[in-house]
Design a protein around this motif. Structure first.
Motif, PDB file in Angstrom:
ATOM      1  N   THR A   1       2.232 -18.099  -6.765  1.00 42.70           N
ATOM      2  CA  THR A   1       2.064 -17.204  -5.740  1.00 42.70           C
ATOM      3  C   THR A   1       1.030 -16.293  -6.158  1.00 42.70           C
ATOM      4  O   THR A   1       0.895 -15.867  -7.139  1.00 42.70           O
ATOM      5  N   ILE A   2      -0.108 -16.061  -5.149  1.00 44.36           N
ATOM      6  CA  ILE A   2      -0.997 -15.123  -5.172  1.00 44.36           C
ATOM      7  C   ILE A   2      -0.613 -13.842  -4.046  1.00 44.36           C
ATOM      8  O   ILE A   2      -0.509 -14.150  -3.255  1.00 44.36           O
ATOM      9  N   ALA A   3      -1.052 -12.636  -4.613  1.00 48.36           N
ATOM     10  CA  ALA A   3      -0.493 -11.421  -3.654  1.00 48.36           C
ATOM     11  C   ALA A   3      -1.952 -10.897  -3.634  1.00 48.36           C
ATOM     12  O   ALA A   3      -2.735 -10.515  -4.608  1.00 48.36           O
ATOM     13  N   ILE A   4      -2.387 -10.657  -2.344  1.00 48.54           N
ATOM     14  CA  ILE A   4      -3.587  -9.945  -1.939  1.00 48.54           C
ATOM     15  C   ILE A   4      -3.472  -8.508  -1.564  1.00 48.54           C
ATOM     16  O   ILE A   4      -3.057  -8.486  -0.252  1.00 48.54           O
ATOM     17  N   ILE A   5      -3.623  -7.429  -2.115  1.00 48.17           N
ATOM     18  CA  ILE A   5      -3.547  -6.285  -1.696  1.00 48.17           C
ATOM     19  C   ILE A   5      -4.869  -5.837  -1.081  1.00 48.17           C
ATOM     20  O   ILE A   5      -5.830  -5.676  -1.785  1.00 48.17           O
TER      21      ILE A   5
ATOM     22  N   ALA B   1       0.600 -14.325  -0.406  1.00 47.35           N
ATOM     23  CA  ALA B   1       1.041 -12.911   0.203  1.00 47.35           C
ATOM     24  C   ALA B   1      -0.071 -12.147   0.615  1.00 47.35           C
ATOM     25  O   ALA B   1      -0.914 -11.641  -0.260  1.00 47.35           O
ATOM     26  N   LEU B   2      -0.238 -11.974   1.945  1.00 49.63           N
ATOM     27  CA  LEU B   2      -1.252 -10.934   2.435  1.00 49.63           C
ATOM     28  C   LEU B   2      -0.488  -9.623   2.712  1.00 49.63           C
ATOM     29  O   LEU B   2       0.266  -9.166   3.295  1.00 49.63           O
ATOM     30  N   ILE B   3      -1.210  -8.720   1.834  1.00 46.94           N
ATOM     31  CA  ILE B   3      -0.528  -7.327   1.882  1.00 46.94           C
ATOM     32  C   ILE B   3      -1.621  -6.208   2.588  1.00 46.94           C
ATOM     33  O   ILE B   3      -2.862  -6.283   1.826  1.00 46.94           O
ATOM     34  N   ALA B   4      -1.358  -5.608   3.484  1.00 43.93           N
ATOM     35  CA  ALA B   4      -2.073  -4.537   4.107  1.00 43.93           C
ATOM     36  C   ALA B   4      -1.161  -3.607   4.936  1.00 43.93           C
ATOM     37  O   ALA B   4      -0.114  -3.598   4.924  1.00 43.93           O
ATOM     38  N   ARG B   5      -1.761  -2.556   5.424  1.00 46.18           N
ATOM     39  CA  ARG B   5      -0.997  -1.493   6.185  1.00 46.18           C
ATOM     40  C   ARG B   5      -0.520  -2.081   7.462  1.00 46.18           C
ATOM     41  O   ARG B   5       0.595  -1.280   7.925  1.00 46.18           O
TER      42      ARG B   5
ATOM     43  N   VAL C   1      -1.801   1.377   0.061  1.00 43.15           N
ATOM     44  CA  VAL C   1      -2.068   1.456  -1.337  1.00 43.15           C
ATOM     45  C   VAL C   1      -2.258   2.919  -1.650  1.00 43.15           C
ATOM     46  O   VAL C   1      -2.005   3.510  -2.951  1.00 43.15           O
ATOM     47  N   ARG C   2      -2.098   3.916  -0.866  1.00 41.25           N
ATOM     48  CA  ARG C   2      -2.047   5.293  -1.367  1.00 41.25           C
ATOM     49  C   ARG C   2      -0.573   5.788  -1.488  1.00 41.25           C
ATOM     50  O   ARG C   2      -0.404   7.184  -1.863  1.00 41.25           O
TER      51      ARG C   2
ATOM     52  N   GLN D   1      -4.816  -9.949  -6.525  1.00 43.03           N
ATOM     53  CA  GLN D   1      -6.129  -9.355  -5.994  1.00 43.03           C
ATOM     54  C   GLN D   1      -5.789  -8.207  -5.478  1.00 43.03           C
ATOM     55  O   GLN D   1      -5.052  -7.842  -4.618  1.00 43.03           O
ATOM     56  N   TYR D   2      -6.631  -6.902  -6.124  1.00 42.22           N
ATOM     57  CA  TYR D   2      -6.407  -5.775  -5.495  1.00 42.22           C
ATOM     58  C   TYR D   2      -7.743  -5.247  -5.026  1.00 42.22           C
ATOM     59  O   TYR D   2      -8.761  -5.170  -5.735  1.00 42.22           O
ATOM     60  N   SER D   3      -8.037  -5.341  -3.686  1.00 44.38           N
ATOM     61  CA  SER D   3      -9.251  -4.955  -2.915  1.00 44.38           C
ATOM     62  C   SER D   3      -9.153  -4.211  -1.701  1.00 44.38           C
ATOM     63  O   SER D   3      -9.859  -4.696  -0.594  1.00 44.38           O
ATOM     64  N   PRO D   4      -8.276  -3.254  -1.771  1.00 45.01           N
ATOM     65  CA  PRO D   4      -8.243  -2.299  -0.333  1.00 45.01           C
ATOM     66  C   PRO D   4      -9.685  -1.736  -0.024  1.00 45.01           C
ATOM     67  O   PRO D   4     -10.424  -1.192  -0.935  1.00 45.01           O
ATOM     68  N   LEU D   5      -9.894  -1.550   1.043  1.00 41.81           N
ATOM     69  CA  LEU D   5     -11.060  -0.682   1.664  1.00 41.81           C
ATOM     70  C   LEU D   5     -10.830   0.599   1.086  1.00 41.81           C
ATOM     71  O   LEU D   5      -9.813   1.123   1.641  1.00 41.81           O
ATOM     72  N   PRO D   6     -11.833   1.556   0.580  1.00 42.29           N
ATOM     73  CA  PRO D   6     -11.653   2.851   0.649  1.00 42.29           C
ATOM     74  C   PRO D   6     -11.478   3.597   1.934  1.00 42.29           C
ATOM     75  O   PRO D   6     -12.184   3.082   2.960  1.00 42.29           O
ATOM     76  N   GLN D   7     -10.881   4.782   2.075  1.00 38.38           N
ATOM     77  CA  GLN D   7     -10.916   5.568   3.092  1.00 38.38           C
ATOM     78  C   GLN D   7     -12.439   5.983   3.739  1.00 38.38           C
ATOM     79  O   GLN D   7     -13.336   6.132   2.881  1.00 38.38           O
ATOM     80  N   LYS D   8     -12.581   5.940   4.989  1.00 42.26           N
ATOM     81  CA  LYS D   8     -13.931   6.237   5.411  1.00 42.26           C
ATOM     82  C   LYS D   8     -14.472   7.562   4.854  1.00 42.26           C
ATOM     83  O   LYS D   8     -15.675   7.703   4.762  1.00 42.26           O
TER      84      LYS D   8
END
Length: 144
Positions: free
Chosen positions: A3-7, A29-33, A59-60, A83-90
């Protein structure tokens, strides 16, 4: 099952990583808000023959990440790649020439600090702790 988890999974980098690992036989595993977004991406990947599942976390919120990684491990098996690659807040993003040192405090804290002690086991809770752990201040290299 591997398994790969992508945050921070999304339609760009997260989807590309999911496809690359998915064609190699990883369960993704696709992980997002937003559940709807990860479910849509999971359905798209499934149509391409990739086993993918959507999960929700923010992620916060370290507790949210911990719970979700535990849920992924319970549902899909041990997470072997993360993999940890969330976009930063605007509001973290500014044009480079307008960026001041003070502008970097929030993004650096977001990406590199954790008040918890270091982890000693490879468990979902430890993985989530490691995601936000500050780099060690010690170095093996001699200073110049």
């Amino acid at each position: 099952m591997t398994t790969i988890a992508i945050i921070g999974a999304g339609s760009g980098l997260g989807a590309a990583v999911a496809r690359r690992f998915g064609v190699e036989g990883f369960t993704v595993a696709l992980i997002a808000r937003h559940q709807g977004r990860v479910d849509a991406l999971a359905a798209e990947l499934l149509a391409e023959g990739i086993s993918a599942h959507g999960f929700v976390a923010d992620v916060r919120d370290p507790a949210s990440i911990t719970r979700t990684l535990e849920q992924v491990a319970e549902t899909l098996g041990p997470i072997e790649v993360l993999q940890y690659s969330p976009l930063p807040q605007k509001d973290f993003m500014r044009p480079v020439l307008e960026t001041t040192p003070a502008d970097l405090v929030g993004p650096i804290e977001f990406s590199s600090t954790d008040p918890s002690p270091p982890c000693t086991r490879s468990s979902p809770a430890c993985v989530s702790s490691a995601l936000t752990a500050a780099p060690s201040s010690s170095s093996t290299a001699d200073p110049p």
